[in-house]
Design an enzyme around this catalytic site. Structure first.
Site, PDB file in Angstrom:
ATOM      1  CB  THR A 136      -3.703 -11.275  26.119  1.00  0.00           C
ATOM      2  OG1 THR A 136      -3.366 -11.108  27.477  1.00  0.00           O
ATOM      3  CG2 THR A 136      -2.479 -11.855  25.435  1.00  0.00           C
ATOM      4  CG  ASP A 137      -3.438  -7.519  30.101  1.00  0.00           C
ATOM      5  OD1 ASP A 137      -3.426  -8.764  29.943  1.00  0.00           O
ATOM      6  OD2 ASP A 137      -3.796  -6.980  31.168  1.00  0.00           O
ATOM      7  CD  GLU A 138      -1.803 -13.107  30.510  1.00  0.00           C
ATOM      8  OE1 GLU A 138      -0.905 -13.959  30.547  1.00  0.00           O
ATOM      9  OE2 GLU A 138      -2.967 -13.337  30.895  1.00  0.00           O
ATOM     10  CE1 TYR A 161      -3.010 -16.830  25.642  1.00  0.00           C
ATOM     11  CE2 TYR A 161      -2.478 -15.403  27.490  1.00  0.00           C
ATOM     12  CZ  TYR A 161      -3.293 -15.724  26.424  1.00  0.00           C
ATOM     13  OH  TYR A 161      -4.380 -14.929  26.125  1.00  0.00           O
ATOM     14  CE  LYS A 165      -3.743 -13.949  21.835  1.00  0.00           C
ATOM     15  NZ  LYS A 165      -4.869 -14.386  20.958  1.00  0.00           N
TER      16      LYS A 165
HETATM   17  P1  NAD Z   1     -10.969 -20.078  25.447  1.00  0.00           P
HETATM   18  O1  NAD Z   1      -9.824 -20.965  25.755  1.00  0.00           O
HETATM   19  O2  NAD Z   1     -12.155 -20.052  26.354  1.00  0.00           O
HETATM   20  O3  NAD Z   1     -11.536 -20.454  23.977  1.00  0.00           O
HETATM   21  C1  NAD Z   1     -10.692 -20.663  22.884  1.00  0.00           C
HETATM   22  C2  NAD Z   1     -11.543 -21.207  21.737  1.00  0.00           C
HETATM   23  O4  NAD Z   1     -10.675 -21.407  20.607  1.00  0.00           O
HETATM   24  C3  NAD Z   1     -12.206 -22.549  22.038  1.00  0.00           C
HETATM   25  O5  NAD Z   1     -13.538 -22.550  21.586  1.00  0.00           O
HETATM   26  C4  NAD Z   1     -11.364 -23.552  21.253  1.00  0.00           C
HETATM   27  O6  NAD Z   1     -12.089 -24.697  20.830  1.00  0.00           O
HETATM   28  C5  NAD Z   1     -10.911 -22.702  20.063  1.00  0.00           C
HETATM   29  N1  NAD Z   1      -9.665 -23.187  19.459  1.00  0.00           N
HETATM   30  C6  NAD Z   1      -8.507 -23.499  20.097  1.00  0.00           C
HETATM   31  N2  NAD Z   1      -7.589 -23.943  19.205  1.00  0.00           N
HETATM   32  C7  NAD Z   1      -8.187 -23.890  17.983  1.00  0.00           C
HETATM   33  C8  NAD Z   1      -7.756 -24.194  16.662  1.00  0.00           C
HETATM   34  N3  NAD Z   1      -6.521 -24.681  16.423  1.00  0.00           N
HETATM   35  N4  NAD Z   1      -8.611 -23.994  15.639  1.00  0.00           N
HETATM   36  C9  NAD Z   1      -9.857 -23.523  15.870  1.00  0.00           C
HETATM   37  N5  NAD Z   1     -10.336 -23.242  17.092  1.00  0.00           N
HETATM   38  C10 NAD Z   1      -9.500 -23.406  18.146  1.00  0.00           C
HETATM   39  O7  NAD Z   1     -10.347 -18.628  25.263  1.00  0.00           O
HETATM   40  P2  NAD Z   1     -10.919 -17.211  25.717  1.00  0.00           P
HETATM   41  O8  NAD Z   1     -10.562 -16.975  27.116  1.00  0.00           O
HETATM   42  O9  NAD Z   1     -12.315 -17.068  25.261  1.00  0.00           O
HETATM   43  O10 NAD Z   1      -9.987 -16.262  24.835  1.00  0.00           O
HETATM   44  C11 NAD Z   1     -10.339 -15.921  23.505  1.00  0.00           C
HETATM   45  C12 NAD Z   1      -9.289 -15.004  22.917  1.00  0.00           C
HETATM   46  O11 NAD Z   1      -9.188 -13.816  23.703  1.00  0.00           O
HETATM   47  C13 NAD Z   1      -7.893 -15.615  22.890  1.00  0.00           C
HETATM   48  O12 NAD Z   1      -7.274 -15.234  21.681  1.00  0.00           O
HETATM   49  C14 NAD Z   1      -7.188 -14.999  24.094  1.00  0.00           C
HETATM   50  O13 NAD Z   1      -5.812 -14.905  23.875  1.00  0.00           O
HETATM   51  C15 NAD Z   1      -7.843 -13.627  24.129  1.00  0.00           C
HETATM   52  N6  NAD Z   1      -7.905 -12.995  25.456  1.00  0.00           N
HETATM   53  C16 NAD Z   1      -8.410 -13.687  26.529  1.00  0.00           C
HETATM   54  C17 NAD Z   1      -8.508 -13.051  27.757  1.00  0.00           C
HETATM   55  C18 NAD Z   1      -9.114 -13.746  28.953  1.00  0.00           C
HETATM   56  O14 NAD Z   1      -9.136 -13.175  30.051  1.00  0.00           O
HETATM   57  N7  NAD Z   1      -9.654 -14.953  28.828  1.00  0.00           N
HETATM   58  C19 NAD Z   1      -8.070 -11.725  27.906  1.00  0.00           C
HETATM   59  C20 NAD Z   1      -7.554 -11.061  26.787  1.00  0.00           C
HETATM   60  C21 NAD Z   1      -7.488 -11.710  25.563  1.00  0.00           C
HETATM   61  P1  TYD Z   2      -5.676 -16.992  35.371  1.00  0.00           P
HETATM   62  O1  TYD Z   2      -7.157 -16.929  35.574  1.00  0.00           O
HETATM   63  O2  TYD Z   2      -5.045 -18.288  34.997  1.00  0.00           O
HETATM   64  O3  TYD Z   2      -5.305 -15.842  34.336  1.00  0.00           O
HETATM   65  P2  TYD Z   2      -3.840 -15.254  33.892  1.00  0.00           P
HETATM   66  O4  TYD Z   2      -2.792 -16.153  34.387  1.00  0.00           O
HETATM   67  O5  TYD Z   2      -3.933 -15.277  32.395  1.00  0.00           O
HETATM   68  O6  TYD Z   2      -3.774 -13.870  34.455  1.00  0.00           O
HETATM   69  O7  TYD Z   2      -4.975 -16.516  36.720  1.00  0.00           O
HETATM   70  C1  TYD Z   2      -5.251 -15.243  37.288  1.00  0.00           C
HETATM   71  C2  TYD Z   2      -4.325 -15.046  38.471  1.00  0.00           C
HETATM   72  O8  TYD Z   2      -4.676 -16.008  39.488  1.00  0.00           O
HETATM   73  C3  TYD Z   2      -2.871 -15.325  38.153  1.00  0.00           C
HETATM   74  O9  TYD Z   2      -2.061 -14.412  38.901  1.00  0.00           O
HETATM   75  C4  TYD Z   2      -2.624 -16.741  38.655  1.00  0.00           C
HETATM   76  C5  TYD Z   2      -3.570 -16.867  39.821  1.00  0.00           C
HETATM   77  N1  TYD Z   2      -4.134 -18.207  40.056  1.00  0.00           N
HETATM   78  C6  TYD Z   2      -4.096 -18.752  41.349  1.00  0.00           C
HETATM   79  O10 TYD Z   2      -3.589 -18.153  42.302  1.00  0.00           O
HETATM   80  N2  TYD Z   2      -4.663 -19.984  41.531  1.00  0.00           N
HETATM   81  C7  TYD Z   2      -5.234 -20.695  40.521  1.00  0.00           C
HETATM   82  O11 TYD Z   2      -5.703 -21.839  40.753  1.00  0.00           O
HETATM   83  C8  TYD Z   2      -5.275 -20.108  39.208  1.00  0.00           C
HETATM   84  C9  TYD Z   2      -5.877 -20.860  38.045  1.00  0.00           C
HETATM   85  C10 TYD Z   2      -4.719 -18.864  39.029  1.00  0.00           C
END
Ligand code: NAD
Ligand code: TYD
Length: 355
Positions: A136-138, A161, A165
């Site tokens: 992630t960019d975070e 988080y 990461k």
């Molecule tokens: P998500 O929470 O939707 O899915 C996570 C998946 O991992 C689930 O299917 C869960 O069952 C599985 N999982 C969790 N713990 C596990 C374990 N111990 N063993 C095996 N499986 C396990 O997550 P997402 O949003 O799809 O993110 C996927 C990846 O991309 C993550 O690594 C996250 O850090 C990264 N990422 C997410 C975003 C975003 O905007 N969602 C952006 C950048 C990077």
């Molecule tokens: P989120 O989707 O949780 O992603 P991330 O925290 O990883 O960026 O949140 C996106 C942005 O929205 C973040 O600045 C937090 C804000 N947010 C709210 O204002 N209300 C909400 O209920 C949630 C879940 C997030």
């Protein structure tokens, strides 16, 4: 298995982004055998993969990446050539209430996978092996009003988080430098699209608008996120998996920054139109609530390395992508109901235990 060119483990394939990556790989590459390795936590939903689960080049393995013996067992069964590692705890708010769950899966789990790959991938000359770590960019921390994260921006994670990461990113790079493990890493901005668990901002707001519930905006809503269509992320992963240079990291982002409050207003307008409500109706649901602890102000990705080296760019304009996302949620009420009621967790036992 011999007829397949590569056997790839995709971890976290039942999650939001993982399911999109899995679908892309299973459909686009019948010459690869894809194994979905997922523990099915609250975020894992096999209903996300209904359309591909009977394909011959797909298998599901219910496994926790922190279970070293299970990962060994899977290596013995499949002799994986490559990993695309997405399994993680992914929600910042949950990391604030339960940080150790994030240390366990994101740090220890990644370490266990890396160790297994190091043990099994002995042929250093082979270009078949690759550990692709999805991040992630975070990890870069928080920006002020200006500037972008580049691949050279020093890590400065601020939530449990992002710290977990960042640790996993460092482990991946350390295995490359120390053991010559073939790795590649990408850091992506916030994704949106179908199958997104409705605890995250966009799907939560869509669901609440639909049901006329309050829209909880943290603080003033001035925090900025850079939003990318999830299928564009999956395309970037495909490109980096095949053409990315070993040991390199690539930023992925949409050059698409939005203040939360503006984004919520945009969603309200789209939903008013789609639900046939008078313009301005849904915005009345906006409720400013207590801010998130340690809330990062702004994320913005400079994805020019990926663009210059591999020619990737986002395919969708945000308004179009949001419209498609809203349509998907409105047309897939059963999916949303199963997720919000917990019924989705029965799907695995019903579908898989009877086989
Ligand atoms: P998500 O929470 O939707 O899915 C996570 C998946 O991992 C689930 O299917 C869960 O069952 C599985 N999982 C969790 N713990 C596990 C374990 N111990 N063993 C095996 N499986 C396990 O997550 P997402 O949003 O799809 O993110 C996927 C990846 O991309 C993550 O690594 C996250 O850090 C990264 N990422 C997410 C975003 C975003 O905007 N969602 C952006 C950048 C990077
Ligand atoms: P989120 O989707 O949780 O992603 P991330 O925290 O990883 O960026 O949140 C996106 C942005 O929205 C973040 O600045 C937090 C804000 N947010 C709210 O204002 N209300 C909400 O209920 C949630 C879940 C997030």
């Amino acid at each position: 298995m011999d007829k397949y060119q590569k056997i790839i483990a995709i971890t976290g394939g039942a999650g939001f982004i993982g399911s999109h990556v899995l679908r892309l790989f299973v459909n686009k590459y019948p010459e690869y055998f894809i194994v979905n390795v997922d523990a099915l936590t609250y975020a894992g939903n096999l209903e996300n993969l209904r359309d591909i689960e009977s394909k011959p080049n797909y298998a599901f393995e219910h496994a926790d990446i922190c279970d070293e013996n299970k990962i060994e067992e899977l290596f013995a069964k499949y002799n994986f050539d490559a990993f695309i590692h997405l399994a993680a705890e992914s929600h910042v708010d949950r990391s604030i209430t339960d940080p150790l769950a994030f240390v366990r899966t994101n740090v220890l789990g990644t370490g266990i996978l890396l160790n297994a790959c190091r043990k099994h991938w002995k042929d250093k000359a082979s270009d078949k092996n690759l550990f692709y770590h999805v991040s992630t960019d975070e990890v870069y921390g928080s920006l002020g009003e200006t500037g972008f994260f580049t691949e050279e921006t020093p890590y400065d994670p601020r939530s449990p988080y992002s710290a977990s990461k960042a640790s996993s990113d460092h482990l991946v790079m350390a295995y490359h430098h120390t053991y010559d493990l073939p790795v590649v890493l990408s850091n992506c901005s916030n994704n949106y699209g179908s199958h997104h668990f409705p605890e995250k901002l966009i799907p939560l707001m869509i669901n609440n608008i639909k049901h006329n519930k309050p829209l909880p905006v943290y603080g003033k809503g001035e925090n900025v996120r850079d939003w990318l269509w999830v299928e564009d992320h999956a395309r970037a992963i495909d490109l980096i998996f095949h053409k990315g240079r070993r040991g390199e990291k690539y930023n992925i982002g949409g050059f698409n920054e939005w203040k939360n409050i503006d984004l919520v207003h945009l969603l309200c307008n789209i939903m008013d139109e789609k639900l046939g409500r008078e313009k301005g109706t849904s915005a009345k649901l906006i409720t400013h609530v207590k801010d998130r602890m340690g809330h990062d102000l702004r994320y913005a990705i400079d994805a020019s390395k990926l663009n210059n080296e591999l020619g990737w760019k986002p395919s969708l304009q945000f308004e179009e992508g949001l419209g498609k996302t809203v349509d998907w949620y409105l047309q897939n009420e059963a999916w949303v109901n199963h997720v919000t009621s917990g019924q989705y967790q029965q799907y695995y036992s019903e579908q898989y235990n009877k086989r």
